[in-house]
Design a protein around this motif. Structure first.
Motif, PDB file in Angstrom:
ATOM      1  N   LEU A  55       0.798  -1.223   0.000  1.00 51.86           N
ATOM      2  CA  LEU A  55       0.000   0.000   0.000  1.00 51.86           C
ATOM      3  C   LEU A  55       0.833   1.277   0.000  1.00 51.86           C
ATOM      4  O   LEU A  55       0.375   2.309  -0.505  1.00 51.86           O
ATOM      5  CB  LEU A  55      -0.935   0.009   1.213  1.00 51.86           C
ATOM      6  CG  LEU A  55      -2.052  -1.031   1.213  1.00 51.86           C
ATOM      7  CD1 LEU A  55      -2.938  -0.870   2.446  1.00 51.86           C
ATOM      8  CD2 LEU A  55      -2.898  -0.946  -0.052  1.00 51.86           C
ATOM      9  N   VAL A  56       2.054   1.229   0.549  1.00 55.11           N
ATOM     10  CA  VAL A  56       2.861   2.451   0.615  1.00 55.11           C
ATOM     11  C   VAL A  56       3.196   2.992  -0.785  1.00 55.11           C
ATOM     12  O   VAL A  56       3.035   4.195  -1.039  1.00 55.11           O
ATOM     13  CB  VAL A  56       4.137   2.207   1.446  1.00 55.11           C
ATOM     14  CG1 VAL A  56       5.133   3.352   1.260  1.00 55.11           C
ATOM     15  CG2 VAL A  56       3.784   2.082   2.914  1.00 55.11           C
ATOM     16  N   ALA A  59       0.043   4.564  -2.099  1.00 55.20           N
ATOM     17  CA  ALA A  59      -0.254   5.832  -1.422  1.00 55.20           C
ATOM     18  C   ALA A  59       0.669   6.936  -1.921  1.00 55.20           C
ATOM     19  O   ALA A  59       0.239   8.078  -2.135  1.00 55.20           O
ATOM     20  CB  ALA A  59      -0.117   5.652   0.089  1.00 55.20           C
ATOM     21  N   TRP A  60       1.956   6.607  -2.115  1.00 54.64           N
ATOM     22  CA  TRP A  60       2.893   7.609  -2.640  1.00 54.64           C
ATOM     23  C   TRP A  60       2.460   8.070  -4.025  1.00 54.64           C
ATOM     24  O   TRP A  60       2.538   9.261  -4.340  1.00 54.64           O
ATOM     25  CB  TRP A  60       4.292   7.006  -2.701  1.00 54.64           C
ATOM     26  CG  TRP A  60       5.314   7.942  -3.282  1.00 54.64           C
ATOM     27  CD1 TRP A  60       6.062   8.873  -2.629  1.00 54.64           C
ATOM     28  CD2 TRP A  60       5.668   8.048  -4.675  1.00 54.64           C
ATOM     29  NE1 TRP A  60       6.868   9.550  -3.502  1.00 54.64           N
ATOM     30  CE2 TRP A  60       6.649   9.066  -4.768  1.00 54.64           C
ATOM     31  CE3 TRP A  60       5.262   7.396  -5.822  1.00 54.64           C
ATOM     32  CZ2 TRP A  60       7.223   9.424  -5.978  1.00 54.64           C
ATOM     33  CZ3 TRP A  60       5.833   7.756  -7.032  1.00 54.64           C
ATOM     34  CH2 TRP A  60       6.804   8.762  -7.114  1.00 54.64           C
ATOM     35  N   VAL A  62      -0.609   8.111  -5.359  1.00 52.88           N
ATOM     36  CA  VAL A  62      -1.820   8.938  -5.285  1.00 52.88           C
ATOM     37  C   VAL A  62      -1.475  10.324  -4.746  1.00 52.88           C
ATOM     38  O   VAL A  62      -1.936  11.352  -5.273  1.00 52.88           O
ATOM     39  CB  VAL A  62      -2.880   8.254  -4.410  1.00 52.88           C
ATOM     40  CG1 VAL A  62      -4.076   9.172  -4.203  1.00 52.88           C
ATOM     41  CG2 VAL A  62      -3.330   6.940  -5.046  1.00 52.88           C
ATOM     42  N   ILE A  63      -0.656  10.386  -3.693  1.00 56.16           N
ATOM     43  CA  ILE A  63      -0.310  11.683  -3.105  1.00 56.16           C
ATOM     44  C   ILE A  63       0.533  12.509  -4.061  1.00 56.16           C
ATOM     45  O   ILE A  63       0.310  13.717  -4.232  1.00 56.16           O
ATOM     46  CB  ILE A  63       0.426  11.463  -1.766  1.00 56.16           C
ATOM     47  CG1 ILE A  63      -0.518  10.837  -0.743  1.00 56.16           C
ATOM     48  CG2 ILE A  63       0.980  12.777  -1.241  1.00 56.16           C
ATOM     49  CD1 ILE A  63       0.161  10.424   0.545  1.00 56.16           C
ATOM     50  N   LEU A  78       5.396  11.338   1.146  1.00 55.16           N
ATOM     51  CA  LEU A  78       4.166  10.708   1.626  1.00 55.16           C
ATOM     52  C   LEU A  78       3.219  11.705   2.263  1.00 55.16           C
ATOM     53  O   LEU A  78       2.397  11.335   3.109  1.00 55.16           O
ATOM     54  CB  LEU A  78       4.507   9.592   2.627  1.00 55.16           C
ATOM     55  CG  LEU A  78       5.204   8.366   2.025  1.00 55.16           C
ATOM     56  CD1 LEU A  78       5.575   7.375   3.114  1.00 55.16           C
ATOM     57  CD2 LEU A  78       4.327   7.695   0.977  1.00 55.16           C
ATOM     58  N   TRP A  79       3.328  12.989   1.860  1.00 49.94           N
ATOM     59  CA  TRP A  79       2.367  13.973   2.345  1.00 49.94           C
ATOM     60  C   TRP A  79       2.127  15.010   1.267  1.00 49.94           C
ATOM     61  O   TRP A  79       2.935  15.183   0.363  1.00 49.94           O
ATOM     62  CB  TRP A  79       2.837  14.635   3.634  1.00 49.94           C
ATOM     63  CG  TRP A  79       1.720  15.350   4.342  1.00 49.94           C
ATOM     64  CD1 TRP A  79       1.604  16.697   4.557  1.00 49.94           C
ATOM     65  CD2 TRP A  79       0.549  14.765   4.908  1.00 49.94           C
ATOM     66  NE1 TRP A  79       0.443  16.982   5.216  1.00 49.94           N
ATOM     67  CE2 TRP A  79      -0.226  15.809   5.454  1.00 49.94           C
ATOM     68  CE3 TRP A  79       0.080  13.460   4.999  1.00 49.94           C
ATOM     69  CZ2 TRP A  79      -1.457  15.579   6.070  1.00 49.94           C
ATOM     70  CZ3 TRP A  79      -1.132  13.227   5.618  1.00 49.94           C
ATOM     71  CH2 TRP A  79      -1.884  14.279   6.152  1.00 49.94           C
TER      72      TRP A  79
END
Length: 315
Positions: A55-56, A59-60, A62-63, A78-79
């Motif tokens: 998932l990481v 998530a990276w 998508v962000i 990651l933000w």
């Protein structure tokens, strides 16, 4: 005068299977059925690590797709950054270089429909024939299929290129579609699945009723093979959709690039003299690329899972 019959009630924990049989205790069974399965801390930790590993990166992706080119350099990976640019990135991705991304998307769909669809069809036909028909050389075919599964695709890349170059098919869609039609793993999977999923008695009944082999295949066999077909289709579709090495050696014209090769060419622009860095478009294009695959797996999940579990339980 007879004495009144007395009724003796049995304890709730005692029961008999049949008249005359000794009573049997049920309390231990109920405790066993109601007992929760043991939890393994080590297995939970390993599952969590695998989930995190999966998932990481997503998530990276998508962000990072919400950031501008400058935001990618000045913010934590990651933000989110200060500017939410997802919709602008999508619009620019679809219009950059006269909308060549849309052309790459259509090329990929062509390769998937013709290549993965054709590979699935051939795997279904071949797997059913190998599972339900007897012919000379069947063991040799089995050995060839197993051997082909063990051979990596990169080992066949150079011979395939030389053969297609002699035929004049390089730099054409056929150079990607024709090699994609061969799926040894899909053939082997359908062979194993058809052996368990199609009863021989059902085929004999259809033949006794006068059905031809073609009618038997399409009306009797195909519905039974549906879970296996979906499973093979997903495997071949993902392999064709993510195919990079074969188009890299076969294609020179950017108009025939698939998404993988096209996004790589955008990524390499930053390393060329005078090239424009468009990492935000590469990331956004990668996000758009994986959306159809995720949707296909979610929509066909129940067929895919039942196809993988077929033959795992012996009755």
């Amino acid at each position: 005068m007879s004495s009144p019959a007395t009724t003796v009630s049995r304890p709730a924990s005692v029961a008999a299977d049949s008249p005359g049989s000794p009573p049997r205790l049920r309390s231990s069974r109920k405790r066993a059925e109601g007992r929760r399965p043991r939890r393994s801390v080590l297995l939970t930790l390993l599952t969590g690590l695998v989930l995190l590993y999966s998932l990481v990166p997503l998530a990276w992706l998508v962000i990072s797709a919400t950031k501008t080119q400058e935001g990618l350099a000045r913010s934590f990976g990651l933000w989110f950054s200060g500017d939410f640019a997802l919709w602008d990135n999508i619009r620019e991705t679809l219009t950059y270089q006269d909308g060549v991304f849309t052309r790459w998307l259509l090329n990929t769909l062509l390769y998937v429909v013709a290549g993965a669809g054709g590979a699935t069809l051939l795997a279904v036909l071949g797997g059913y024939a190998l599972a339900k028909f007897t012919f000379p050389g069947k063991r040799a075919v089995f050995a060839v299929v197993i051997g082909a599964v063990a051979v990596p695709g990169t080992a066949l890349a150079v011979p395939t290129f030389l053969m297609f170059s002699k035929m004049g098919l390089t730099n054409t869609p056929w150079a990607v579609i024709i090699p994609s039609l061969i799926s040894p793993f899909g053939l082997y999977l359908m062979w194993v699945f058809a052996t368990e999923a199609v009863p021989d008695e059902l085929l004999e009944a259809a033949r006794i009723d006068g059905a031809s082999e073609v009618r038997t295949f399409f009306q009797v066999v195909l519905p039974l093979l549906a879970p296996g077909i979906v499973t093979v289709l997903l495997f071949t579709m993902v392999a064709t959709w993510n195919n990079y090495f074969l188009p890299l050696i076969m294609l020179k014209d950017p108009d025939w690039y698939p998404l993988t090769l096209g996004l790589h060419s955008w990524n390499e622009q930053a390393a060329t003299a005078g090239g424009e860095a468009v990492f935000n478009l590469v990331i956004t294009g990668s996000l758009i690329t994986i959306v159809p695959l995720i949707a296909a797996f979610l929509l066909l999940q129940k067929y895919w899972q039942s196809g993988l579990a077929a033959g795992s339980v012996k009755e």
